[in-house]
Structure formats: structure tokens, C-alpha cells
Design a protein around this motif. Structure first.
Motif, PDB file in Angstrom:
ATOM      1  N   TRP A   1       0.339  -4.588   0.387  1.00 37.75           N
ATOM      2  CA  TRP A   1       0.536  -3.147   0.609  1.00 37.75           C
ATOM      3  C   TRP A   1      -0.370  -2.322  -0.305  1.00 37.75           C
ATOM      4  O   TRP A   1      -0.939  -1.315   0.126  1.00 37.75           O
ATOM      5  N   VAL A   2      -0.508  -2.763  -1.543  1.00 33.18           N
ATOM      6  CA  VAL A   2      -1.411  -2.051  -2.455  1.00 33.18           C
ATOM      7  C   VAL A   2      -2.859  -2.130  -1.958  1.00 33.18           C
ATOM      8  O   VAL A   2      -3.588  -1.134  -1.948  1.00 33.18           O
ATOM      9  N   GLY A   3      -3.270  -3.319  -1.528  1.00 36.10           N
ATOM     10  CA  GLY A   3      -4.629  -3.460  -1.012  1.00 36.10           C
ATOM     11  C   GLY A   3      -4.875  -2.622   0.233  1.00 36.10           C
ATOM     12  O   GLY A   3      -5.946  -2.025   0.399  1.00 36.10           O
ATOM     13  N   SER A   4      -3.882  -2.565   1.111  1.00 40.53           N
ATOM     14  CA  SER A   4      -4.031  -1.750   2.322  1.00 40.53           C
ATOM     15  C   SER A   4      -4.165  -0.270   1.979  1.00 40.53           C
ATOM     16  O   SER A   4      -5.001   0.451   2.555  1.00 40.53           O
ATOM     17  N   MET A   5      -3.372   0.205   1.042  1.00 41.18           N
ATOM     18  CA  MET A   5      -3.474   1.606   0.635  1.00 41.18           C
ATOM     19  C   MET A   5      -4.804   1.907  -0.047  1.00 41.18           C
ATOM     20  O   MET A   5      -5.374   2.992   0.118  1.00 41.18           O
ATOM     21  N   LEU A   6      -5.322   0.944  -0.804  1.00 42.37           N
ATOM     22  CA  LEU A   6      -6.641   1.138  -1.412  1.00 42.37           C
ATOM     23  C   LEU A   6      -7.725   1.248  -0.349  1.00 42.37           C
ATOM     24  O   LEU A   6      -8.639   2.079  -0.462  1.00 42.37           O
ATOM     25  N   GLU A   7      -7.639   0.421   0.673  1.00 43.42           N
ATOM     26  CA  GLU A   7      -8.623   0.506   1.756  1.00 43.42           C
ATOM     27  C   GLU A   7      -8.528   1.832   2.495  1.00 43.42           C
ATOM     28  O   GLU A   7      -9.553   2.458   2.818  1.00 43.42           O
ATOM     29  N   ILE A   8      -7.330   2.278   2.771  1.00 39.52           N
ATOM     30  CA  ILE A   8      -7.169   3.566   3.458  1.00 39.52           C
ATOM     31  C   ILE A   8      -7.695   4.705   2.590  1.00 39.52           C
ATOM     32  O   ILE A   8      -8.361   5.632   3.081  1.00 39.52           O
ATOM     33  N   THR A   9      -7.428   4.646   1.286  1.00 40.42           N
ATOM     34  CA  THR A   9      -7.910   5.694   0.386  1.00 40.42           C
ATOM     35  C   THR A   9      -9.440   5.700   0.304  1.00 40.42           C
ATOM     36  O   THR A   9     -10.074   6.760   0.343  1.00 40.42           O
TER      37      THR A   9
ATOM     38  N   GLY B   1      -7.982  -7.112  10.477  1.00 38.72           N
ATOM     39  CA  GLY B   1      -8.273  -6.137   9.426  1.00 38.72           C
ATOM     40  C   GLY B   1      -9.393  -6.592   8.512  1.00 38.72           C
ATOM     41  O   GLY B   1     -10.263  -5.799   8.128  1.00 38.72           O
ATOM     42  N   LEU B   2      -9.410  -7.879   8.149  1.00 40.34           N
ATOM     43  CA  LEU B   2     -10.479  -8.381   7.288  1.00 40.34           C
ATOM     44  C   LEU B   2     -11.837  -8.349   7.994  1.00 40.34           C
ATOM     45  O   LEU B   2     -12.860  -8.006   7.391  1.00 40.34           O
ATOM     46  N   SER B   3     -11.858  -8.711   9.274  1.00 40.10           N
ATOM     47  CA  SER B   3     -13.124  -8.679  10.021  1.00 40.10           C
ATOM     48  C   SER B   3     -13.652  -7.263  10.156  1.00 40.10           C
ATOM     49  O   SER B   3     -14.857  -7.006   9.969  1.00 40.10           O
ATOM     50  N   MET B   4     -12.764  -6.316  10.447  1.00 41.18           N
ATOM     51  CA  MET B   4     -13.193  -4.923  10.538  1.00 41.18           C
ATOM     52  C   MET B   4     -13.598  -4.380   9.173  1.00 41.18           C
ATOM     53  O   MET B   4     -14.477  -3.513   9.070  1.00 41.18           O
TER      54      MET B   4
ATOM     55  N   MET C   1      -4.949  -0.001   7.956  1.00 42.77           N
ATOM     56  CA  MET C   1      -3.752   0.193   8.778  1.00 42.77           C
ATOM     57  C   MET C   1      -3.341  -1.098   9.476  1.00 42.77           C
ATOM     58  O   MET C   1      -2.138  -1.381   9.627  1.00 42.77           O
ATOM     59  N   LEU C   2      -4.319  -1.901   9.906  1.00 42.92           N
ATOM     60  CA  LEU C   2      -3.981  -3.184  10.544  1.00 42.92           C
ATOM     61  C   LEU C   2      -3.275  -4.123   9.568  1.00 42.92           C
ATOM     62  O   LEU C   2      -2.232  -4.720   9.895  1.00 42.92           O
ATOM     63  N   SER C   3      -3.847  -4.258   8.370  1.00 42.21           N
ATOM     64  CA  SER C   3      -3.215  -5.137   7.384  1.00 42.21           C
ATOM     65  C   SER C   3      -1.856  -4.598   6.939  1.00 42.21           C
ATOM     66  O   SER C   3      -0.890  -5.366   6.771  1.00 42.21           O
ATOM     67  N   PHE C   4      -1.752  -3.291   6.790  1.00 41.76           N
ATOM     68  CA  PHE C   4      -0.472  -2.695   6.402  1.00 41.76           C
ATOM     69  C   PHE C   4       0.581  -2.949   7.480  1.00 41.76           C
ATOM     70  O   PHE C   4       1.751  -3.261   7.174  1.00 41.76           O
ATOM     71  N   THR C   5       0.191  -2.865   8.740  1.00 42.39           N
ATOM     72  CA  THR C   5       1.119  -3.143   9.847  1.00 42.39           C
ATOM     73  C   THR C   5       1.570  -4.601   9.839  1.00 42.39           C
ATOM     74  O   THR C   5       2.742  -4.906  10.114  1.00 42.39           O
ATOM     75  N   GLY C   6       0.643  -5.512   9.510  1.00 44.52           N
ATOM     76  CA  GLY C   6       1.023  -6.929   9.443  1.00 44.52           C
ATOM     77  C   GLY C   6       2.067  -7.199   8.375  1.00 44.52           C
ATOM     78  O   GLY C   6       3.063  -7.916   8.614  1.00 44.52           O
TER      79      GLY C   6
ATOM     80  N   GLY D   1      -9.303  -3.346  -2.286  1.00 48.10           N
ATOM     81  CA  GLY D   1      -8.299  -3.502  -1.243  1.00 48.10           C
ATOM     82  C   GLY D   1      -8.573  -4.701  -0.353  1.00 48.10           C
ATOM     83  O   GLY D   1      -7.652  -5.465  -0.010  1.00 48.10           O
ATOM     84  N   TRP D   2      -9.841  -4.884   0.039  1.00 48.11           N
ATOM     85  CA  TRP D   2     -10.186  -6.025   0.886  1.00 48.11           C
ATOM     86  C   TRP D   2      -9.937  -7.345   0.156  1.00 48.11           C
ATOM     87  O   TRP D   2      -9.451  -8.307   0.755  1.00 48.11           O
ATOM     88  N   ILE D   3     -10.253  -7.399  -1.137  1.00 50.25           N
ATOM     89  CA  ILE D   3     -10.014  -8.620  -1.918  1.00 50.25           C
ATOM     90  C   ILE D   3      -8.513  -8.914  -2.024  1.00 50.25           C
ATOM     91  O   ILE D   3      -8.072 -10.073  -1.905  1.00 50.25           O
ATOM     92  N   PHE D   4      -7.713  -7.880  -2.238  1.00 52.93           N
ATOM     93  CA  PHE D   4      -6.267  -8.086  -2.319  1.00 52.93           C
ATOM     94  C   PHE D   4      -5.714  -8.635  -1.013  1.00 52.93           C
ATOM     95  O   PHE D   4      -4.896  -9.570  -1.011  1.00 52.93           O
ATOM     96  N   VAL D   5      -6.144  -8.059   0.095  1.00 55.72           N
ATOM     97  CA  VAL D   5      -5.658  -8.525   1.395  1.00 55.72           C
ATOM     98  C   VAL D   5      -6.107  -9.963   1.663  1.00 55.72           C
ATOM     99  O   VAL D   5      -5.337 -10.795   2.175  1.00 55.72           O
ATOM    100  N   ALA D   6      -7.367 -10.281   1.318  1.00 55.40           N
ATOM    101  CA  ALA D   6      -7.858 -11.642   1.530  1.00 55.40           C
ATOM    102  C   ALA D   6      -7.111 -12.651   0.662  1.00 55.40           C
ATOM    103  O   ALA D   6      -6.850 -13.792   1.089  1.00 55.40           O
ATOM    104  N   CYS D   7      -6.757 -12.247  -0.559  1.00 52.20           N
ATOM    105  CA  CYS D   7      -6.021 -13.163  -1.449  1.00 52.20           C
ATOM    106  C   CYS D   7      -4.607 -13.425  -0.953  1.00 52.20           C
ATOM    107  O   CYS D   7      -4.077 -14.529  -1.122  1.00 52.20           O
TER     108      CYS D   7
END
Length: 279
Positions: A170-178, A90-93, A133-138, A17-23
Motif C-alpha cells: 500500500w505504501v509503494g502504491s501510494m508512492l507511485e500515485i504521488t 501494475g509492474l509492467s505498466m 492504482m492497479l497494485s493498490f487494487t490487488g 514505489g515500484w521497488i516496494f511493489v516488486a518486493c
């Protein structure tokens, strides 16, 4: 499910999830629009407009792309600044959550005692959930801005569609939450307790069966002992009754046996006297 398996799956979900959001922050085509078509000739004339968090570009029918970078941070549109801040936060956290969750996992040998490792793991999972949740909100904020312009009938500008980075984010954010949820749940997951309860129940049932068997055998032994004791008591009572009856009524039929011993003794004495007299 085993606690270690749950924690490993949670860690893998968090990494993906973090890699997806960073990409998605470096990807292009956050919003895209196309214009043109067959304008009365056999040549297809199409123009593509697309934008990301860092620049806005135009690609013509000659496949030449012209881009305009967003100049200064505070001169960018408000919604882009908000999305950047949410994704960076979100990435820093997420990095902080990686460190905490790695220290709190059972398969690692750092983090202190078991109770302390569980606290660290719970805090890491909690930070992962906040990061997702932060990345999903963005992403939702950016998609809302694009969709409002697209479905507004009074908007006269160029209408854009949602691009691929939003769905990947959105997929990466859901993976992080899961993954964060897995880490938080693994702290209170009853690993091995169910098996221990089953073993205790089996041992209790076995002990109950053994106690019932022992009680049955003890009852049978007591009953047999009581029956033997009662029979022996009855025999003793009969013998005592027989002796008392023989003592009370020496002329009765019950005293025939002890009466026979007297004449025998007497006859023996007479014979001895006769023998002495003869001598």
C-alpha cells in the motif's frame, strides 16, 4: 517549487514505489495465523500458518517449516490469480511509465522539443498513476478476502490476519500515485511565470511612477511657462497701453518723459543756430 525539483521528486517516488511493489510479490507472510499455547505443561507449543502468492507453509514449535507450493497457475484460488494479474500488470505498466517519464523530464536531453517532452512526461505520469492504482487494487482485493473470512462468524476454517507485505505494498502504491501526480502537475506548473508577473507588475508600477513624476514636472513646467508668458504678456500690454495713452494725450502726465526730449532737441538746435550766427 521548481519544475525540475518536482520532476526529480516524482521520479524518486516512482522508483521507490515500484521497488516496494516488486518486493512484496516475492515476500512471504501475506496472511498469518497462530494456534497453540501452554497445554498444561511448561513447554510452549505454538504452530504458525502463513501463506503468500506462491505457496502455503506451516512452522511448528521446532522451527521446522513445511511448505506446499501452489501447483499450476489455473488450479490456484481465484483471488490469488486476480492479485497476481493486477500486480504484474501494475509492474509492467510501471516499467513503461519509467521510460516515458525519463524521456520527458527537463533534466534529460532526449525526447525532442519542449512541447513534445511535456506530452511524453504527462503520459508517463498517467501510466504511473494507473500502475499504482492497479497494485493498490490487488492488495485491497487480497485484504478483503482475508478480512471477510476473519470477521465471518459462520466460517469454521482457520482465520488469518493481514501480513507485512500488504502494508508495504500500500505504501509503494501510494508512492507511485504521488510520483505520477507530480509528473502530471509539473507539465502545467507555472515555473518562473509568477516571478515574471511580479517583475512586470514592478516595472508597471515603476513606469506609472515615472509617468506620474514626468506628468507632474511637465505640469509644473507648463504652469511656470504659462505664468511667465502671462507676465510677459501683461508687461507688453502695459507698455502698449502706456504708448497708446502717451500718443492720445500728449499733455498728460504719462507723456512727460517723451515731451522732455523735444525741448532738448529744440534747445540744441537753437544753440547750434546761435553758434553759427556768432561765427
Amino acid at each position: 517549487m521548481n519544475i525540475r525539483v518536482m520532476q526529480i521528486f516524482g521520479f524518486l517516488f516512482n522508483v521507490l514505489g515500484w521497488i516496494f511493489v516488486a518486493c512484496t510479490m516475492a515476500m512471504e507472510f501475506w496472511k498469518i495465523s497462530s494456534i497453540g499455547g501452554q497445554g498444561g505443561s511448561s513447554v510452549m507449543k505454538v504452530a504458525w500458518y502463513w501463506a503468500s502468492l506462491w505457496k502455503s507453509c506451516y512452522t511448528g514449535s521446532t522451527a521446522i517449516t513445511n511448505c506446499i507450493d501452489f501447483p499450476i497457475f489455473w488450479s490456484v484460488e481465484d483471488h490469488i490469480q486476480v492479485v497476481r494479474g493486477l500486480l504484474m500488470g501494475g509492474l509492467s505498466m510501471g516499467i513503461l511509465a519509467f521510460m516515458l517519464s525519463f524521456m520527458g523530464m527537463e533534466c534529460t536531453y532526449i525526447g525532442g522539443q519542449e512541447r513534445q517532452k511535456k506530452r511524453i512526461l504527462f503520459s508517463g505520469g498517467f501510466f504511473h498513476i494507473i500502475s499504482g492504482m492497479l497494485s493498490f487494487t490487488g492488495y485491497v482485493f487480497y485484504a478483503n478476502h482475508v478480512s471477510v473470512e476473519y470477521f465471518n462468524p459462520l466460517f469454521e476454517g482457520l482465520k488469518f490476519d493481514l501480513g507485512t507485505p500488504l502494508f508495504l505494498g500500500w505504501v509503494g502504491s501510494m508512492l507511485e500515485i504521488t510520483g505520477g501526480t507530480f509528473h502530471c502537475v509539473s507539465v502545467y506548473w507555472p515555473d518562473g511565470k509568477i516571478e515574471e508577473v511580479k517583475l512586470n507588475e514592478k516595472s508597471r508600477s515603476c513606469s506609472k511612477s515615472e509617468l506620474s513624476f514626468k506628468s507632474k514636472t511637465s505640469l509644473k513646467s507648463e504652469i511656470s511657462f504659462k505664468s511667465v508668458a502671462s507676465s510677459s504678456k501683461a508687461k507688453v500690454a502695459l507698455v502698449s497701453d502706456f504708448t497708446t495713452m502717451s500718443q492720445l494725450n500728449p499733455n498728460s502726465e504719462l507723456s512727460c518723459v517723451p515731451q522732455l526730449s523735444v525741448p532738448t532737441r529744440a534747445s540744441g538746435a537753437v544753440n547750434q543756430q546761435s553758434k553759427k550766427s556768432y561765427v
